[in-house]
Design a protein around this motif. Sequence first.
Motif, PDB file in Angstrom:
ATOM      1  N   ALA A  35       0.821  -1.216   0.000  1.00 31.97           N
ATOM      2  CA  ALA A  35       0.000   0.000   0.000  1.00 31.97           C
ATOM      3  C   ALA A  35       0.853   1.265   0.000  1.00 31.97           C
ATOM      4  O   ALA A  35       0.391   2.329  -0.414  1.00 31.97           O
ATOM      5  N   CYS A  36       2.080   1.162   0.437  1.00 31.82           N
ATOM      6  CA  CYS A  36       2.944   2.332   0.569  1.00 31.82           C
ATOM      7  C   CYS A  36       3.671   2.648  -0.734  1.00 31.82           C
ATOM      8  O   CYS A  36       4.136   3.776  -0.938  1.00 31.82           O
ATOM      9  N   ALA A  37       3.786   1.627  -1.593  1.00 33.16           N
ATOM     10  CA  ALA A  37       4.591   1.757  -2.812  1.00 33.16           C
ATOM     11  C   ALA A  37       4.073   2.842  -3.747  1.00 33.16           C
ATOM     12  O   ALA A  37       4.864   3.495  -4.436  1.00 33.16           O
ATOM     13  N   ALA A  38       2.776   3.057  -3.751  1.00 29.05           N
ATOM     14  CA  ALA A  38       2.177   4.023  -4.675  1.00 29.05           C
ATOM     15  C   ALA A  38       2.794   5.406  -4.528  1.00 29.05           C
ATOM     16  O   ALA A  38       2.920   6.133  -5.510  1.00 29.05           O
ATOM     17  N   CYS A  39       3.185   5.765  -3.343  1.00 27.16           N
ATOM     18  CA  CYS A  39       3.748   7.101  -3.111  1.00 27.16           C
ATOM     19  C   CYS A  39       5.240   7.066  -2.782  1.00 27.16           C
ATOM     20  O   CYS A  39       5.987   7.943  -3.182  1.00 27.16           O
ATOM     21  N   HIS A  40       5.666   6.063  -1.998  1.00 30.47           N
ATOM     22  CA  HIS A  40       7.057   6.050  -1.533  1.00 30.47           C
ATOM     23  C   HIS A  40       7.968   5.202  -2.416  1.00 30.47           C
ATOM     24  O   HIS A  40       9.169   5.143  -2.189  1.00 30.47           O
ATOM     25  N   GLY A  41       7.401   4.557  -3.444  1.00 31.56           N
ATOM     26  CA  GLY A  41       8.199   3.669  -4.291  1.00 31.56           C
ATOM     27  C   GLY A  41       8.151   2.257  -3.747  1.00 31.56           C
ATOM     28  O   GLY A  41       7.879   2.057  -2.560  1.00 31.56           O
ATOM     29  N   ASP A  61      13.497   3.123  14.309  1.00 30.62           N
ATOM     30  CA  ASP A  61      12.869   3.862  15.413  1.00 30.62           C
ATOM     31  C   ASP A  61      12.212   5.144  14.909  1.00 30.62           C
ATOM     32  O   ASP A  61      11.148   5.538  15.379  1.00 30.62           O
ATOM     33  N   TYR A  62      12.876   5.797  13.968  1.00 30.39           N
ATOM     34  CA  TYR A  62      12.333   7.036  13.408  1.00 30.39           C
ATOM     35  C   TYR A  62      11.045   6.732  12.644  1.00 30.39           C
ATOM     36  O   TYR A  62      10.043   7.438  12.785  1.00 30.39           O
ATOM     37  N   LEU A  63      11.092   5.674  11.829  1.00 33.20           N
ATOM     38  CA  LEU A  63       9.913   5.327  11.018  1.00 33.20           C
ATOM     39  C   LEU A  63       8.734   4.952  11.901  1.00 33.20           C
ATOM     40  O   LEU A  63       7.606   5.403  11.672  1.00 33.20           O
ATOM     41  N   ASP A  69       3.007   8.723  15.392  1.00 36.44           N
ATOM     42  CA  ASP A  69       2.600  10.126  15.517  1.00 36.44           C
ATOM     43  C   ASP A  69       1.508  10.502  14.503  1.00 36.44           C
ATOM     44  O   ASP A  69       0.618  11.285  14.814  1.00 36.44           O
ATOM     45  N   TYR A  70       1.599   9.958  13.302  1.00 37.30           N
ATOM     46  CA  TYR A  70       0.515  10.208  12.331  1.00 37.30           C
ATOM     47  C   TYR A  70      -0.785   9.617  12.865  1.00 37.30           C
ATOM     48  O   TYR A  70      -1.852  10.224  12.768  1.00 37.30           O
ATOM     49  N   LYS A  71      -0.675   8.418  13.425  1.00 35.93           N
ATOM     50  CA  LYS A  71      -1.864   7.721  13.930  1.00 35.93           C
ATOM     51  C   LYS A  71      -2.503   8.507  15.070  1.00 35.93           C
ATOM     52  O   LYS A  71      -3.716   8.679  15.115  1.00 35.93           O
ATOM     53  N   ILE A  79      -2.800  12.889   4.563  1.00 32.33           N
ATOM     54  CA  ILE A  79      -2.582  11.678   3.751  1.00 32.33           C
ATOM     55  C   ILE A  79      -2.101  10.542   4.649  1.00 32.33           C
ATOM     56  O   ILE A  79      -2.682   9.456   4.675  1.00 32.33           O
ATOM     57  N   MET A  80      -1.040  10.803   5.404  1.00 29.76           N
ATOM     58  CA  MET A  80      -0.469   9.727   6.215  1.00 29.76           C
ATOM     59  C   MET A  80      -1.353   9.351   7.396  1.00 29.76           C
ATOM     60  O   MET A  80      -1.304   8.216   7.859  1.00 29.76           O
ATOM     61  N   LYS A  81      -2.157  10.274   7.872  1.00 25.00           N
ATOM     62  CA  LYS A  81      -3.070   9.927   8.968  1.00 25.00           C
ATOM     63  C   LYS A  81      -3.998   8.804   8.515  1.00 25.00           C
ATOM     64  O   LYS A  81      -4.228   7.848   9.238  1.00 25.00           O
TER      65      LYS A  81
END
Length: 110
Positions: A35-41, A61-63, A69-71, A79-81
């Motif tokens: 699901a993430c590939a569409a935007c992040h590659g 840890d950062y990711l 934090d988005y959640k 978008i990320m929320k």
Amino acid sequence: MNRVAITFAVACALALPWSVHARGNVDNGKSKSQACAACHGPEGNKPVGPDFPIIAGQHADYLSKALRDYKSGARANPIMKGFAASLSKQDIEDLAAYFAGQASPLQTHR
Ligand code: HEC
């Protein structure tokens, strides 16, 4: 201390490092990353545009903090929320482990 108490204490001492350092599963993260590939590659390293960050090779840890934090809304991005909202704690750890392990233009020294 009786034998049961000692056994319990030892079991806790052994279990603690695992619970504190719960890490994601890279293979599970890979399948959840579709699901993430569409935007992040596909591996998080070729985003579709300058407004979409490279997430491959970033610290796990950062990711995972970014996703938590988005959640929670501590980091506001509409978008990320939406994407983070449906992720469980384990999904977040798995995705973070997967993307952290991908080859990335962020790591020129590799
Ligand atoms: C529709 C496009 C889109 C999709 C799909 C998407 N993202 Fe994102 N992502 C973005 C954008 C845009 C940002 C930058 C938001 C900001 O400025 O905070 C971002 C930011 C991030 C960040 C923070 C990066 C940083 O450098 O701080 C992480 C981590 C992340 N996304 C992970 C994911 C994961 C994991 C998925 C799949 C579950 C995913 N994204 C799906 C568009 C998307």
